[in-house]
Design a protein around this motif. Structure first.
Motif, short mmCIF file in Angstrom:
data_model
loop_
_atom_site.label_atom_id
_atom_site.label_comp_id
_atom_site.label_asym_id
_atom_site.label_seq_id
_atom_site.Cartn_x
_atom_site.Cartn_y
_atom_site.Cartn_z
N ARG B 105 0.82 -1.21 0.00
CA ARG B 105 0.00 0.00 0.00
C ARG B 105 0.86 1.26 0.00
NH1 ARG B 105 -0.07 1.76 5.51
NH2 ARG B 105 0.93 0.17 6.78
N ILE B 106 2.08 1.17 0.55
CA ILE B 106 2.98 2.32 0.53
C ILE B 106 3.91 2.24 -0.67
CG2 ILE B 106 4.88 3.44 1.75
CD1 ILE B 106 3.58 2.67 4.35
N VAL B 107 4.38 1.02 -0.95
CA VAL B 107 5.37 0.84 -2.01
C VAL B 107 4.78 1.17 -3.40
CG1 VAL B 107 6.91 -0.81 -3.13
CG2 VAL B 107 6.58 -0.89 -0.64
N ALA B 108 3.57 0.68 -3.63
CA ALA B 108 2.98 0.85 -4.96
C ALA B 108 2.86 2.32 -5.38
CB ALA B 108 1.62 0.15 -5.03
N PRO B 109 2.31 3.20 -4.52
CA PRO B 109 2.24 4.60 -4.94
C PRO B 109 3.62 5.23 -5.17
CG PRO B 109 1.03 4.27 -2.87
CD PRO B 109 1.64 2.96 -3.23
N VAL B 110 4.61 4.74 -4.44
CA VAL B 110 5.95 5.31 -4.62
C VAL B 110 6.51 4.90 -5.99
CG1 VAL B 110 8.30 5.47 -3.69
CG2 VAL B 110 6.36 5.29 -2.13
N ILE B 111 6.28 3.63 -6.35
CA ILE B 111 6.73 3.18 -7.68
C ILE B 111 5.96 3.93 -8.77
CG2 ILE B 111 6.77 1.21 -9.27
CD1 ILE B 111 7.44 -0.58 -6.92
N LEU B 112 4.68 4.14 -8.52
CA LEU B 112 3.87 4.87 -9.51
C LEU B 112 4.45 6.26 -9.74
CD1 LEU B 112 1.22 4.50 -11.14
CD2 LEU B 112 0.04 5.71 -9.31
N LYS B 113 4.97 6.86 -8.68
CA LYS B 113 5.49 8.22 -8.81
C LYS B 113 6.92 8.23 -9.37
CE LYS B 113 6.51 12.40 -6.19
NZ LYS B 113 5.74 13.52 -6.63
N TRP B 114 7.75 7.31 -8.90
CA TRP B 114 9.19 7.41 -9.21
C TRP B 114 9.69 6.38 -10.22
CZ3 TRP B 114 11.72 11.65 -8.08
CH2 TRP B 114 11.26 12.44 -7.02
N GLY B 115 8.90 5.34 -10.47
CA GLY B 115 9.39 4.28 -11.36
C GLY B 115 9.39 4.72 -12.81
N THR B 116 10.25 4.06 -13.64
CA THR B 116 10.19 4.27 -15.08
C THR B 116 8.99 3.48 -15.60
OG1 THR B 116 11.48 2.30 -15.51
CG2 THR B 116 12.70 4.37 -15.24
N GLU B 117 8.59 3.77 -16.82
CA GLU B 117 7.45 3.06 -17.40
C GLU B 117 7.68 1.55 -17.35
OE1 GLU B 117 4.63 4.41 -18.08
OE2 GLU B 117 3.80 2.47 -18.70
N GLU B 118 8.91 1.16 -17.65
CA GLU B 118 9.23 -0.27 -17.67
C GLU B 118 9.15 -0.88 -16.27
OE1 GLU B 118 12.89 -0.69 -19.79
OE2 GLU B 118 12.53 -2.85 -20.06
N GLN B 119 9.63 -0.14 -15.30
CA GLN B 119 9.55 -0.62 -13.91
C GLN B 119 8.11 -0.77 -13.46
OE1 GLN B 119 12.04 2.40 -12.10
NE2 GLN B 119 13.68 0.92 -11.71
N LYS B 120 7.28 0.23 -13.81
CA LYS B 120 5.87 0.16 -13.43
C LYS B 120 5.23 -1.10 -14.02
CE LYS B 120 5.38 5.14 -13.47
NZ LYS B 120 4.72 6.27 -14.13
N ARG B 121 5.54 -1.35 -15.32
CA ARG B 121 4.91 -2.50 -15.98
C ARG B 121 5.42 -3.83 -15.39
NH1 ARG B 121 1.61 -1.04 -19.80
NH2 ARG B 121 1.88 1.05 -20.68
N ASN B 122 6.63 -3.80 -14.88
CA ASN B 122 7.19 -5.02 -14.30
C ASN B 122 6.79 -5.24 -12.83
OD1 ASN B 122 9.35 -6.84 -15.68
ND2 ASN B 122 9.48 -4.81 -16.64
N PHE B 123 6.92 -4.17 -12.05
CA PHE B 123 6.76 -4.34 -10.59
C PHE B 123 5.31 -4.26 -10.11
CE2 PHE B 123 11.22 -2.21 -10.17
CZ PHE B 123 11.82 -3.38 -10.61
N LEU B 124 4.55 -3.37 -10.74
CA LEU B 124 3.23 -3.07 -10.16
C LEU B 124 2.20 -4.20 -10.32
CD1 LEU B 124 2.79 0.76 -10.85
CD2 LEU B 124 3.19 -0.37 -8.66
N PRO B 125 2.03 -4.77 -11.51
CA PRO B 125 0.90 -5.71 -11.65
C PRO B 125 0.87 -6.84 -10.60
CG PRO B 125 1.71 -5.10 -13.79
CD PRO B 125 2.67 -4.52 -12.80
N PRO B 126 1.99 -7.55 -10.34
CA PRO B 126 1.89 -8.62 -9.33
C PRO B 126 1.53 -8.07 -7.95
CG PRO B 126 3.99 -8.73 -10.52
CD PRO B 126 3.33 -7.45 -10.92
N MET B 127 2.04 -6.87 -7.65
CA MET B 127 1.77 -6.25 -6.35
C MET B 127 0.30 -5.85 -6.25
SD MET B 127 3.90 -2.99 -4.91
CE MET B 127 5.43 -3.52 -5.63
N LEU B 128 -0.20 -5.21 -7.31
CA LEU B 128 -1.57 -4.71 -7.29
C LEU B 128 -2.59 -5.85 -7.36
CD1 LEU B 128 -0.16 -2.06 -7.47
CD2 LEU B 128 -1.64 -1.38 -9.36
N ARG B 129 -2.17 -6.98 -7.94
CA ARG B 129 -3.07 -8.14 -7.97
C ARG B 129 -3.03 -8.93 -6.67
NH1 ARG B 129 -1.21 -8.90 -13.61
NH2 ARG B 129 0.30 -10.37 -12.75
N GLY B 130 -2.21 -8.44 -5.73
CA GLY B 130 -2.17 -9.09 -4.42
C GLY B 130 -1.40 -10.39 -4.41
#
Lengths: 377, 404
Positions: B105-130
């Motif tokens: 819940r804290i990490v995801a918004p930080v990646i959304l703000k600071w991550g590159t497009e590629e990082q967002k596409r790699n890191f966020l989906p597994p996290m957001l899908r729980g």
């Protein structure tokens, strides 16, 4: 959920802030408090002209039919002063007492006069100075064949000196509480200003005052219920006034930590001083959000009784504590009656007592939520 | 102002009904479970399993992070939907942020703000899908609240960073899928300009996790011994770790907000109704009533501050000092409530009760009073942040970062 003010409310807020800036800047208010001039008829008339008396009263009685939150936004701004005068005590509480308790006839004659500022109607409730509640009503009301007689002394009545009439809580021969409208000029009414660490408080004596039977508001015995109904709507607006006062103190205290230099640096660099400001902000925001949530309840018909008591407890406690912490930051200069903090400090102590202390309201909040089994209120 | 969490438009009331029905279906089997608080005090495996599964189900629908963009696995929904999900889950005694053991819940918004497009596409989906759990790993033994004095080094070696060092008092009782951590990328660089943020796979070679049994539950020490992390996993860019830290810390330090209320008082009242002293229920006692009143008012204020912060966060107008103020106040209230419970119920306040949710377990409340005063940084750091945001003793005010 939407925690913003509406456009209209922001307009009200600006108008009130402009008024304060033009008519009652901080140094002027400090002078008024210094000379104990709590009621300034000219200022009161100007405020009335802006429509700030009886805002929540229906238009057909001379009010503006606004929401409670609309009215509170104005009073929050006035609290920044703190602007003295019976704007709340008559313009809100007095008006609501008439609205809740009076006959149609009485409302039609009285309310437009209260809303225009011509009449100033002040509630005189507790006889002593300690208790706040039905037991505190001791003034006697007896009935002769063609009129009523009031006999007793209300020792601490806020804004009494400004009154053109009182709504006096009294005990009937059978022990019930009745509300009686008494003209200030009636023979037997006398007003004695009280000296002390408070503002605009006077003792009001009703020495065998004869009033017509038609002066009764509601039936004999309905007095406390009428008071409760009116207070439930009025108190959150008084709370908003205290919120504005707290905000003003927070702002000028933070500014003082930037400009006051000792030991070679601005005092705001000292962590102890920062701690005082943290406490100020907590009291301020506690008062703000409890107050506005309660106002929202009132405006949207959600049961608000416990919330109103909570708000009065939190807001009066906040104003008092905010002053104390600000005194810690200001030290000596803040104790000079020429300093704006002193006007607030005196007002905070007065409002801490006015219409019940925080402890009394916390207990009423608990009684509203969890009535005692052997309820011996 | 409108404080109503249920004032639904037609569209939203349809959504609420959908959520209610979905929860009814998917909370089946949880009736016997008693939730831990966000920490791993209870270590109940059945409950842990249920929460992880629930997170996947919610995440699969985009409901774990309702306001995040759909392309990253979020719901692409509005604040009203978020409110519905929060308030409906609240009925079951949990919040969206604490559905399962993770700081996503804290990490995801930080990646959304600071991550590159590629990082967002790699890191966020597994996290957001729980699907993955993440620990934040910040505190170091010598540093405490002063996390910028970071001694865990990450030295660039080709396409990787080589991480060496130690963090303490982090995580939960199950190992994480990822570690989210601050590292020193330039040991000779100036303070605040020598840091980086790494997103480190939990199964990397060279990571050792050692449990620490603490006042408030299980935490861990994490040792990094020549751990090789792909340079791709550096979030926020070279030596920009402190900027990332500011976003992270604002969220961790109260700025994230919350709409649910603490149910402690209701249970205290219930206890005081049932417990008699000299044949009279405690609830009739004036001094007990006074203490309950104070507890109730302070918890209500905590709740209102949290709602205010939630609101400011999601309308993207960060409150200048709301996070720090909330966090300091909440912790002081918890401490005071611990003593009030002891005054009201004596020894009973010191005995765990596994038949209720942990947040209303008196023993947990008492113990977490002093035990959770400092997690994520001491109260003193909160007050320092407050002073900077208000500009006490300073001509300028530090701005609160936007956090979503």
């Amino acid at each position: 959920m939407d925690l913003r003010l509406t456009k209209t409310q922001n307009m009200f807020k600006r108008a009130a802030a402009d008024f304060l800036k033009a008519e009652a800047p901080s140094h002027t208010i400090t002078e008024w408090f210094g000379s104990k001039a709590a009621f300034l008829p000219d200022l009161y008339r100007k405020a009335a002209a802006l429509g700030w008396l009886g805002m929540v009263i229906p238009e057909r009685y001379g009010g503006a039919s606004t929401s409670f939150t609309d009215c509170a936004v104005v009073f929050e701004e006035l609290g920044h002063g703190p602007l003295p005068g019976p704007l709340f005590s008559s313009g809100v509480l007095g008006a609501l007492l008439v609205l809740e308790g009076a006959s149609e006839e009485q409302k039609k004659t009285l309310l437009p006069a209260v809303c225009s500022g011509k009449s100033i109607v002040i509630a005189a409730v507790a006889d002593g100075g300690v208790d706040w509640g039905p037991e505190s009503v001791e003034t006697r009301l007896t009935r002769t064949t063609d009129h009523l007689v009031l006999d007793g002394t209300k020792r601490f009545v806020y804004d009494a000196e400004a009154a053109t009439a009182f709504i006096c809580a009294a005990r009937t021969e059978s022990g019930e509480i009745a509300l009686v409208l008494v003209n200030r000029e009636s023979p037997g009414v006398s007003i004695m200003p009280k000296a002390g660490f408070m503002v605009s408080v006077a003792e009001v004596r009703f020495d065998k005052v004869r009033v017509p039977v038609s002066s009764l508001l509601g039936g004999a015995g309905a007095g406390w219920q009428i008071l409760d109904r009116a207070l439930e709507k009025a108190l959150p607006i008084l709370c908003a006034y205290q919120v504005g006062a707290c905000q003003e103190i927070f702002d000028f205290t933070a500014e003082y930590t930037r400009t006051r230099v000792v030991f070679g640096q601005p005092i705001g660099r000292f962590q102890r001083v920062q701690d005082h400001c943290v406490e100020i902000s907590i009291h301020l925001d506690a008062a703000r959000w409890v107050t506005y949530e309660t106002l929202w309840k009132l405006d949207s018909g959600v049961p608000a009784t416990a919330g109103v008591h909570e708000a009065k407890a939190v807001a009066s406690e906040a104003y008092y504590q905010v002053c104390n912490f600000s005194h810690m930051v200001h030290a000596g200069p803040g104790t000079d009656y020429g300093h704006p903090l002193m006007a607030h400090s005196v007002m905070a102590h007065t409002l801490y007592q006015y219409l019940g202390t925080p402890l009394q309201h916390k207990r009423r909040m608990m009684d509203a939520l969890y009535p005692r089994a052997g309820s011996r209120e | 102002m409108d404080f109503n969490l249920q004032a639904d438009s037609r569209e939203i009331s349809v959504f609420r009904k959908e959520v209610q029905e979905w929860l009814q279906e998917n909370m089946r089997g949880a009736e016997e479970l008693r939730w831990s608080a966000t920490w791993s005090t209870r270590e109940n495996e059945e409950e842990y399993g249920f929460r992880r599964k629930l997170a996947r189900k919610l995440g699969g629908r985009g409901w774990l992070f309702p306001m995040f963009p759909v392309e990253y696995g979020g719901g692409g929904l509005a604040i009203d939907h978020q409110l519905v999900l929060e308030s409906e889950l609240d009925r079951y005694g949990i919040s969206l942020a604490a559905v399962f053991y993770t700081l996503a819940r804290i990490v995801a918004p930080v990646i959304l703000k600071w991550g590159t497009e590629e990082q967002k596409r790699n890191f966020l989906p597994p996290m957001l899908r729980g699907e993955v759990s993440v620990w934040q790993v910040l505190t170091e033994p010598q540093g405490g609240s002063d996390i910028a004095t970071c001694r865990t080094k990450a030295i660039r070696d080709g396409d990787h960073y080589v991480v060496n060092g130690q963090k303490v008092m982090v995580g939960y009782h199950h190992p994480p899928d990822f570690l989210w951590t601050l590292v020193c990328t330039d040991p000779s660089g100036p303070r605040h300009e020598n840091l980086g943020w790494l997103y480190i796979p939990g199964n990397s070679d060279g990571i050792t996790i050692q449990p620490m049994r603490l006042m408030m539950g299980i935490k861990n020490a994490v040792f990094f011994d020549n751990v090789r992390v792909p340079a791709f996993n550096l979030v926020g860019g070279e030596n920009n770790g402190w900027s990332v830290a500011n976003t992270h810390l604002e969220l961790e330090h109260g700025g994230e907000g919350r709409v649910g209320a603490d149910p402690l008082v209701e249970r205290v009242v219930e206890y005081c109704r049932e417990t008699r002293v000299a044949a009279t229920p405690l609830l009739e006692d004036t001094s007990v009533r006074d203490m309950i009143a104070d507890m109730m008012i302070e918890l209500h204020v905590v709740h209102l501050f949290a709602r205010r912060n939630f609101w400011h966060r999601y309308v993207r107008e960060p409150h200048p000092y709301g996070g720090a103020q909330f966090r300091y106040y909440q912790r002081m209230v918890r401490l005071r409530n611990g003593e009030r419970l002891q005054q009201i119920m004596g020894y009973h306040a010191l005995v765990p009760d596994l038949t209720v949710n942990e947040v209303v377990d008196f023993e947990y409340v008492v113990r977490s009073g002093p035990g959770m005063l400092h997690g994520g940084g001491t109260l003193d750091t909160d007050r320092l942040v407050f002073a900077r945001r208000v500009g006490l003793g300073r001509p300028t005010k530090e701005k609160a970062p936007e956090t979503i």
